[in-house]
Design a protein around this motif. Structure first.
Motif, PDB file in Angstrom:
ATOM      1  N   LEU A  57     -15.102   3.273  -8.322  1.00 25.68           N
ATOM      2  CA  LEU A  57     -14.253   3.409  -7.142  1.00 25.68           C
ATOM      3  C   LEU A  57     -13.002   4.224  -7.476  1.00 25.68           C
ATOM      4  O   LEU A  57     -12.594   5.108  -6.702  1.00 25.68           O
ATOM      5  CB  LEU A  57     -13.867   2.024  -6.618  1.00 25.68           C
ATOM      6  CG  LEU A  57     -13.083   1.988  -5.311  1.00 25.68           C
ATOM      7  CD1 LEU A  57     -13.883   2.625  -4.185  1.00 25.68           C
ATOM      8  CD2 LEU A  57     -12.713   0.558  -4.938  1.00 25.68           C
ATOM      9  N   ALA A  58     -12.398   3.953  -8.629  1.00 25.20           N
ATOM     10  CA  ALA A  58     -11.230   4.727  -9.059  1.00 25.20           C
ATOM     11  C   ALA A  58     -11.603   6.185  -9.291  1.00 25.20           C
ATOM     12  O   ALA A  58     -10.839   7.106  -8.942  1.00 25.20           O
ATOM     13  CB  ALA A  58     -10.643   4.116 -10.333  1.00 25.20           C
ATOM     14  N   LEU A  61     -12.059   7.933  -5.794  1.00 27.94           N
ATOM     15  CA  LEU A  61     -10.760   8.150  -5.162  1.00 27.94           C
ATOM     16  C   LEU A  61      -9.978   9.256  -5.872  1.00 27.94           C
ATOM     17  O   LEU A  61      -9.308  10.075  -5.229  1.00 27.94           O
ATOM     18  CB  LEU A  61      -9.956   6.851  -5.151  1.00 27.94           C
ATOM     19  CG  LEU A  61     -10.512   5.730  -4.266  1.00 27.94           C
ATOM     20  CD1 LEU A  61      -9.673   4.470  -4.403  1.00 27.94           C
ATOM     21  CD2 LEU A  61     -10.556   6.166  -2.803  1.00 27.94           C
ATOM     22  N   TRP A  62     -10.068   9.286  -7.190  1.00 29.63           N
ATOM     23  CA  TRP A  62      -9.359  10.311  -7.955  1.00 29.63           C
ATOM     24  C   TRP A  62      -9.909  11.706  -7.648  1.00 29.63           C
ATOM     25  O   TRP A  62      -9.153  12.673  -7.512  1.00 29.63           O
ATOM     26  CB  TRP A  62      -9.478  10.006  -9.444  1.00 29.63           C
ATOM     27  CG  TRP A  62      -8.428  10.701 -10.279  1.00 29.63           C
ATOM     28  CD1 TRP A  62      -8.336  12.037 -10.549  1.00 29.63           C
ATOM     29  CD2 TRP A  62      -7.316  10.087 -10.937  1.00 29.63           C
ATOM     30  NE1 TRP A  62      -7.254  12.299 -11.336  1.00 29.63           N
ATOM     31  CE2 TRP A  62      -6.600  11.121 -11.597  1.00 29.63           C
ATOM     32  CE3 TRP A  62      -6.866   8.782 -11.056  1.00 29.63           C
ATOM     33  CZ2 TRP A  62      -5.462  10.867 -12.345  1.00 29.63           C
ATOM     34  CZ3 TRP A  62      -5.730   8.535 -11.801  1.00 29.63           C
ATOM     35  CH2 TRP A  62      -5.037   9.570 -12.435  1.00 29.63           C
ATOM     36  N   PHE A  64     -11.192  12.732  -4.949  1.00 31.12           N
ATOM     37  CA  PHE A  64     -10.736  13.161  -3.630  1.00 31.12           C
ATOM     38  C   PHE A  64      -9.249  13.478  -3.628  1.00 31.12           C
ATOM     39  O   PHE A  64      -8.806  14.445  -2.998  1.00 31.12           O
ATOM     40  CB  PHE A  64     -11.035  12.071  -2.585  1.00 31.12           C
ATOM     41  CG  PHE A  64     -12.429  12.111  -2.054  1.00 31.12           C
ATOM     42  CD1 PHE A  64     -12.806  13.072  -1.132  1.00 31.12           C
ATOM     43  CD2 PHE A  64     -13.374  11.199  -2.472  1.00 31.12           C
ATOM     44  CE1 PHE A  64     -14.101  13.121  -0.638  1.00 31.12           C
ATOM     45  CE2 PHE A  64     -14.674  11.235  -1.989  1.00 31.12           C
ATOM     46  CZ  PHE A  64     -15.035  12.203  -1.069  1.00 31.12           C
ATOM     47  N   ALA A  65      -8.468  12.671  -4.314  1.00 31.25           N
ATOM     48  CA  ALA A  65      -7.019  12.794  -4.229  1.00 31.25           C
ATOM     49  C   ALA A  65      -6.466  13.931  -5.082  1.00 31.25           C
ATOM     50  O   ALA A  65      -5.507  14.604  -4.679  1.00 31.25           O
ATOM     51  CB  ALA A  65      -6.363  11.473  -4.639  1.00 31.25           C
ATOM     52  N   ARG A 164      -7.314  11.187 -15.639  1.00 27.96           N
ATOM     53  CA  ARG A 164      -8.415  10.516 -14.936  1.00 27.96           C
ATOM     54  C   ARG A 164      -9.385   9.881 -15.921  1.00 27.96           C
ATOM     55  O   ARG A 164      -9.823   8.733 -15.734  1.00 27.96           O
ATOM     56  CB  ARG A 164      -9.157  11.535 -14.076  1.00 27.96           C
ATOM     57  CG  ARG A 164     -10.363  10.978 -13.329  1.00 27.96           C
ATOM     58  CD  ARG A 164     -11.164  12.104 -12.722  1.00 27.96           C
ATOM     59  NE  ARG A 164     -11.777  12.916 -13.753  1.00 27.96           N
ATOM     60  CZ  ARG A 164     -12.239  14.162 -13.538  1.00 27.96           C
ATOM     61  NH1 ARG A 164     -12.131  14.713 -12.347  1.00 27.96           N
ATOM     62  NH2 ARG A 164     -12.785  14.832 -14.529  1.00 27.96           N
TER      63      ARG A 164
END
Length: 487
Positions: A57-58, A61-62, A64-65, A164
């Motif tokens: 999940l991290a 999200l990373w 995308f962000a 990341r």
């Protein structure tokens, strides 16, 4: 480290957690699974989920962000003289990202040193030719500020990737440690795993809903921007479709709606009788052997790509109709591309939609109604005509409306079979076009996305979305009413 490698490492650590979690739980129970609160597999699954779910999940999200954060910071390095509006800035930032990726590739292949690709103080000459040598094609020469922004993007991206990797692997290791600590005979592993699975199911359902909301929001916001530049009344009631990037465009949707509805009506005129008759035969008259062979053969039509149907319309149906209705025949047809060409081929494509849905609906009619009709002396055909079809009619209407919404949204058959002429005409042997075909044409090429000629594609999409939504809601309402009556 690339995201793919991080993903594989997390999966490997998750599999290790599963095996060690099971073994540790059994060891805490003295090797006897009867002393465990849950089955051993739940303890392993709990450890695997603690490793994989938070870490992946991290990672997602990373992924995308990070590009959005980098773009927000790099945009300030692009001088305002390089773009005129937000649309041009978006194109400039796409070039910046492409150059940054090209610099990475050039360093990997030895065509450029690390200092040339990273240090903004080092002047890099002939950047377009040097990137072209490694397979990165650029449309124009690279200006110095754009190159500086690309180098900054590359440096920030490398730093972000490093952070990341550390964060995701740290989360995975923390989950691994927590899973091992919880692998005890008194831990309620089954309850924990089921809660996580329930949360994942809710997340999956939420993502589907949020995706729909995002699509609608994208259409809506861009449609609002279009109507700020072009009058809504002229769009919905205009009789001329003549986009011109030089100015003076006429963007009336009525010719496109007419072509869409005309082609859809012809398609339904082909698909509904054939599909309905096929459904009646398969459900009421065909033997089990014939049904087991014929129904899959009809449903194969639904699996054929629409581009194949489009080529069939262009290369086979169009020339065939032109021979019959062209200048040497009736003289009604000026070319192979026409409303009739696209309508006939689209009707063939829709046959399995009508036949399969109608067949299922007819089979859902209670057998007691057939037996009662036959017991009163009615023949087989009278029972079908006066009992089965009236009972199944609401569901059949719903199936037809669903097929209609599929026809309205079709693109490739129209592009290849019906032509691109936006006109209001009753002649089915003339070339026309549809809303979906024009959406494709308006977004093809190097159009300025801030212009009404490009934004009109979103207004067309929003209009088509509302039409198909109304058809689908009406169809579902009819089917639901049918189910409440006979289930």
């Amino acid at each position: 480290m690339p995201a793919t490698w991080i993903f594989l490492i997390v999966l490997a650590l998750s599999a290790t957690g599963y095996l060690l979690g099971r073994r540790r739980a059994l060891a805490s129970a003295g090797g006897d699974s009867r002393h465990l609160h849950s089955l051993p597999a739940y303890y392993g699954s709990n450890a695997a989920l603690l490793v994989s779910v938070p870490a992946l999940l991290a990672l997602v999200l990373w992924l995308f962000a990070q590009p959005m954060v980098i773009q927000n910071r790099v945009e300030h390095l692009v001088p305002e003289t390089s773009y005129a509006n937000e649309g041009e800035l978006s194109l400039v930032m796409s070039d910046v990202r492409r150059i940054a990726e090209g610099l990475d590739l050039a360093v990997e292949q030895g065509a450029m040193t690390e200092a040339e690709a990273t240090d903004i103080r080092v002047e890099t000459t002939n950047i377009r030719d040097r990137l072209g040598a490694v397979g990165v094609a650029l449309g124009s020469d690279v200006e110095a500020p754009i190159l500086v922004a690309a180098k900054a993007w590359r440096e920030m991206n490398a730093t972000g990737n490093m952070i990341r990797t550390g964060v995701v692997l740290l989360i995975a290791l923390a989950g691994f440690g927590l899973g091992m600590a919880r692998a005890d005979k008194d831990f309620r592993a089954r309850n924990s795993v089921e809660k996580v699975i329930l949360a994942l199911l809710i997340l999956a359902a939420s993502l589907a809903i949020l995706t729909t909301v995002g699509i609608i929001a994208s259409l809506l916001f861009n449609t609002i921007e279009f109507f700020k530049l072009y009058p809504a009344l002229d769009f919905f009631f205009g009789l001329t479709w003549a986009p011109s990037f030089g100015g003076g465009s006429e963007l009336g949707i009525l010719p496109l709606l007419w072509g869409t509805l005309y082609i859809s009506v012809i398609a339904l005129a082909v698909a509904v009788p054939i599909g309905l008759f096929a459904a009646v035969y398969l459900s009421e008259y065909a033997s089990s052997t014939v049904r087991s062979f014929a129904k899959p053969m009809i449903e194969v039509l639904a699996g054929i790509p629409t581009i194949v149907y489009g080529l069939f319309a262009l290369l086979t149906v169009g020339p065939m109709l032109f021979q019959v209705f062209g200048p040497d025949g009736a003289g009604w047809m000026g070319g192979g591309r026409a409303v009739m060409t696209a309508g006939l081929v689209m009707g063939i494509m829709l046959i399995p939609f009508v036949s399969s849905l109608s067949d299922d609906i007819i089979n859902a009619v209670p057998q007691a109604m057939r037996d009662g009709s036959l017991g009163l002396g009615a023949t087989k055909s009278e029972t079908v005509k006066q009992v089965v079809l009236p009972a199944a009619l609401p569901g059949i209407v719903g199936a037809i409306l669903l097929a209609a919404s599929r026809a309205i949204g079709e693109t490739m058959i129209v592009v290849l079979g019906a032509g691109a002429a936006a006109r209001l005409s009753m002649n089915p042997f003339e070339a026309m076009t549809t809303v979906t075909a024009k959406i494709v044409s308006q977004l093809t090429g190097d159009a300025d996305f801030a212009s009404p000629e490009a934004l009109v594609a979103f207004a067309l999409g929003m209009t088509l979305f509302v039409i198909t939504l109304c058809l689908n809601v009406f169809a579902l309402w009819i089917v639901r009413k049918y189910r409440e009556q006979y289930e």
